[in-house]
Design a protein around this motif. Structure first.
Motif, PDB file in Angstrom:
ATOM      1  N   GLN A 278       0.836  -1.208   0.000  1.00 41.78           N
ATOM      2  CA  GLN A 278       0.000   0.000   0.000  1.00 41.78           C
ATOM      3  C   GLN A 278       0.868   1.254   0.000  1.00 41.78           C
ATOM      4  N   LEU A 279       1.954   1.231   0.768  1.00 42.10           N
ATOM      5  CA  LEU A 279       2.850   2.384   0.823  1.00 42.10           C
ATOM      6  C   LEU A 279       3.449   2.676  -0.548  1.00 42.10           C
ATOM      7  N   VAL A 280       3.868   1.641  -1.249  1.00 39.03           N
ATOM      8  CA  VAL A 280       4.419   1.823  -2.601  1.00 39.03           C
ATOM      9  C   VAL A 280       3.374   2.468  -3.509  1.00 39.03           C
ATOM     10  N   ALA A 281       2.151   1.979  -3.462  1.00 38.03           N
ATOM     11  CA  ALA A 281       1.089   2.527  -4.306  1.00 38.03           C
ATOM     12  C   ALA A 281       0.777   3.970  -3.920  1.00 38.03           C
ATOM     13  N   ILE A 282       0.684   4.253  -2.637  1.00 36.22           N
ATOM     14  CA  ILE A 282       0.365   5.607  -2.178  1.00 36.22           C
ATOM     15  C   ILE A 282       1.488   6.574  -2.524  1.00 36.22           C
ATOM     16  N   ALA A 283       2.722   6.175  -2.265  1.00 36.00           N
ATOM     17  CA  ALA A 283       3.851   7.053  -2.573  1.00 36.00           C
ATOM     18  C   ALA A 283       3.917   7.353  -4.069  1.00 36.00           C
ATOM     19  N   GLY A 284       3.736   6.326  -4.890  1.00 34.34           N
ATOM     20  CA  GLY A 284       3.735   6.545  -6.339  1.00 34.34           C
ATOM     21  C   GLY A 284       2.628   7.497  -6.767  1.00 34.34           C
ATOM     22  N   ARG A 285       1.460   7.322  -6.201  1.00 36.33           N
ATOM     23  CA  ARG A 285       0.309   8.179  -6.536  1.00 36.33           C
ATOM     24  C   ARG A 285       0.557   9.636  -6.142  1.00 36.33           C
ATOM     25  N   LEU A 286       1.208   9.842  -4.999  1.00 37.31           N
ATOM     26  CA  LEU A 286       1.484  11.206  -4.546  1.00 37.31           C
ATOM     27  C   LEU A 286       2.646  11.851  -5.287  1.00 37.31           C
ATOM     28  N   LEU A 287       3.666  11.064  -5.624  1.00 33.70           N
ATOM     29  CA  LEU A 287       4.885  11.632  -6.197  1.00 33.70           C
ATOM     30  C   LEU A 287       4.871  11.742  -7.716  1.00 33.70           C
ATOM     31  N   GLU A 288       4.264  10.791  -8.393  1.00 32.87           N
ATOM     32  CA  GLU A 288       4.333  10.775  -9.863  1.00 32.87           C
ATOM     33  C   GLU A 288       3.890  12.090 -10.511  1.00 32.87           C
ATOM     34  N   PRO A 289       2.782  12.704 -10.090  1.00 36.23           N
ATOM     35  CA  PRO A 289       2.376  13.948 -10.753  1.00 36.23           C
ATOM     36  C   PRO A 289       3.312  15.126 -10.473  1.00 36.23           C
ATOM     37  N   GLU A 290       4.216  14.964  -9.526  1.00 36.26           N
ATOM     38  CA  GLU A 290       5.124  16.049  -9.166  1.00 36.26           C
ATOM     39  C   GLU A 290       6.311  16.167 -10.108  1.00 36.26           C
TER      40      GLU A 290
END
Length: 163
Positions: free
Chosen positions: A125-137
């Protein structure tokens, strides 16, 4: 914004500061000096041949600050400045590569201590959440270098930030 959203945002802020502080302390201990030295070593290891101006952008420091930082790195015999026309590319020396490796190992140990508290499902879940938060940046190659300036890219061959 409802109470749950505010609480989530507040906890994310506290978590971010906690993780950043843990990593910074580990890297500082590993290289024996604070400030941006460890970050600079890792950034140069990751992208050798870049200039002090590039490093200033990645680390969010002024050009005079970057010049001072590069001078400190060269005085430690961790970085050499090649001559290449009008630019002066930065490269790690063997001692610099060792210091960068020590900084990355200390960073990894600090992060391992944190994720060891999670179950395998929570880590996913952490990997998915971090990717979701960081990718658009990620807006540019330099911004990716800024976000991942303390990453060990060998540990993350399919970077969720650079998807």
């Amino acid at each position: 914004m409802n109470d749950s959203q505010r609480a989530s945002a507040n906890l994310l802020g506290a978590l971010g500061l906690f993780v950043a502080g843990s990593v910074r302390a580990a890297v500082t201990d590993a290289v024996g000096a604070g400030g941006a030295l460890g970050e600079a070593l890792i950034a140069i290891k990751d992208q050798p041949g870049r200039t002090a101006d590039w490093l200033a952008g990645v680390l969010h420091i002024s050009q005079p600050g970057a010049a001072h930082l590069v001078r400190r790195l060269t005085e430690q015999d961790w970085v050499r400045r090649d001559s290449h026309g009008r630019t002066r590319p930065l490269r790690l020396t063997p001692a610099g590569a060792q210091a960068a490796a020590a900084a990355l190992a200390a960073r990894q140990a600090a992060l391992d201590r944190l994720v060891d508290r999670l179950t395998a499902g929570q880590r996913a879940q952490l990997v998915a959440i971090a990717g979701r938060l960081l990718e658009p940046e990620v807006r540019s190659e330099e911004h990716l270098a800024e976000l991942c300036r303390l990453c060990d890219r060998a540990e993350c061959p399919r970077c969720p930030v650079d998807a």
